[in-house]
Motif scaffolding. Structure first.
Motif, mmCIF file in Angstrom:
data_model
loop_
_atom_site.group_PDB
_atom_site.id
_atom_site.type_symbol
_atom_site.label_atom_id
_atom_site.label_comp_id
_atom_site.label_asym_id
_atom_site.label_seq_id
_atom_site.Cartn_x
_atom_site.Cartn_y
_atom_site.Cartn_z
ATOM 1 N N ASP A 1 0.888 -1.158 0.000
ATOM 2 C CA ASP A 1 0.000 0.000 0.000
ATOM 3 C C ASP A 1 0.928 1.211 0.000
ATOM 4 O O ASP A 1 1.397 1.638 1.063
ATOM 5 C CB ASP A 1 -0.903 -0.026 1.231
ATOM 6 C CG ASP A 1 -1.908 1.113 1.223
ATOM 7 O OD1 ASP A 1 -1.643 2.154 0.581
ATOM 8 O OD2 ASP A 1 -2.954 0.966 1.867
ATOM 9 N N GLY B 1 0.479 4.278 -0.452
ATOM 10 C CA GLY B 1 -0.002 5.449 0.266
ATOM 11 C C GLY B 1 0.299 5.381 1.752
ATOM 12 O O GLY B 1 0.487 6.407 2.408
ATOM 13 N N LYS B 2 0.355 4.169 2.271
ATOM 14 C CA LYS B 2 0.642 3.964 3.691
ATOM 15 C C LYS B 2 2.089 3.543 3.928
ATOM 16 O O LYS B 2 2.484 3.297 5.064
ATOM 17 C CB LYS B 2 -0.290 2.892 4.268
ATOM 18 C CG LYS B 2 -1.760 3.279 4.267
ATOM 19 C CD LYS B 2 -2.608 2.175 4.901
ATOM 20 C CE LYS B 2 -4.071 2.570 4.927
ATOM 21 N NZ LYS B 2 -4.917 1.502 5.537
#
Length: 123
Positions: A73, A75-76
């Protein structure tokens, strides 16, 4: 510098599942490959799976193909290793690692490592 923190290890019975997480912080823009490796007592550290953040390509060791899934992920800044149909021979300390470029299966090519998380599979 990149810091990696792993979580999600534990003990399961054969056939069970676990999901490992690896959270990255710091100079994450320098990362392309994330790899998972494992090391059992008395054995060398071995490649398990890798993913290219920029291209989304995934790679697996033959011993885990079809059972483990690596994902990220972006974005994380977190990477995952979903482990299904676990076997006693999967018992090891699992490490995540990151690098900018290099041979994804070679632990020496990775620049930063997590502290490791224990996975124990009982029969």
């Amino acid at each position: 510098q990149v810091q990696l923190v792993e979580s999600g290890g534990g003990s399961v019975q054969a056939g069970g599942s676990l999901r490992l997480s690896c959270a990255a912080s710091g100079r994450t823009f320098s990362i392309d490959f994330t790899g998972w490796f494992r090391q059992a007592p008395g054995k060398e550290r071995e490649f398990v799976a890798a993913i290219s953040w920029r291209r989304g390509l995934t790679y697996y060791a033959d011993s885990v193909k079809g059972r483990f899934t690596i994902s990220s992920d972006n974005g994380k800044n977190t990477m995952y290793l979903q482990m299904n149909s676990l076997k006693p021979e999967d018992t090891a300390v699992y490490y995540c690692a990151v690098m900018g470029s290099g041979n994804y299966y070679n632990p020496g090519a990775y620049d930063y490592w997590g502290q490791g998380t224990q996975v124990t599979v009982s029969s």
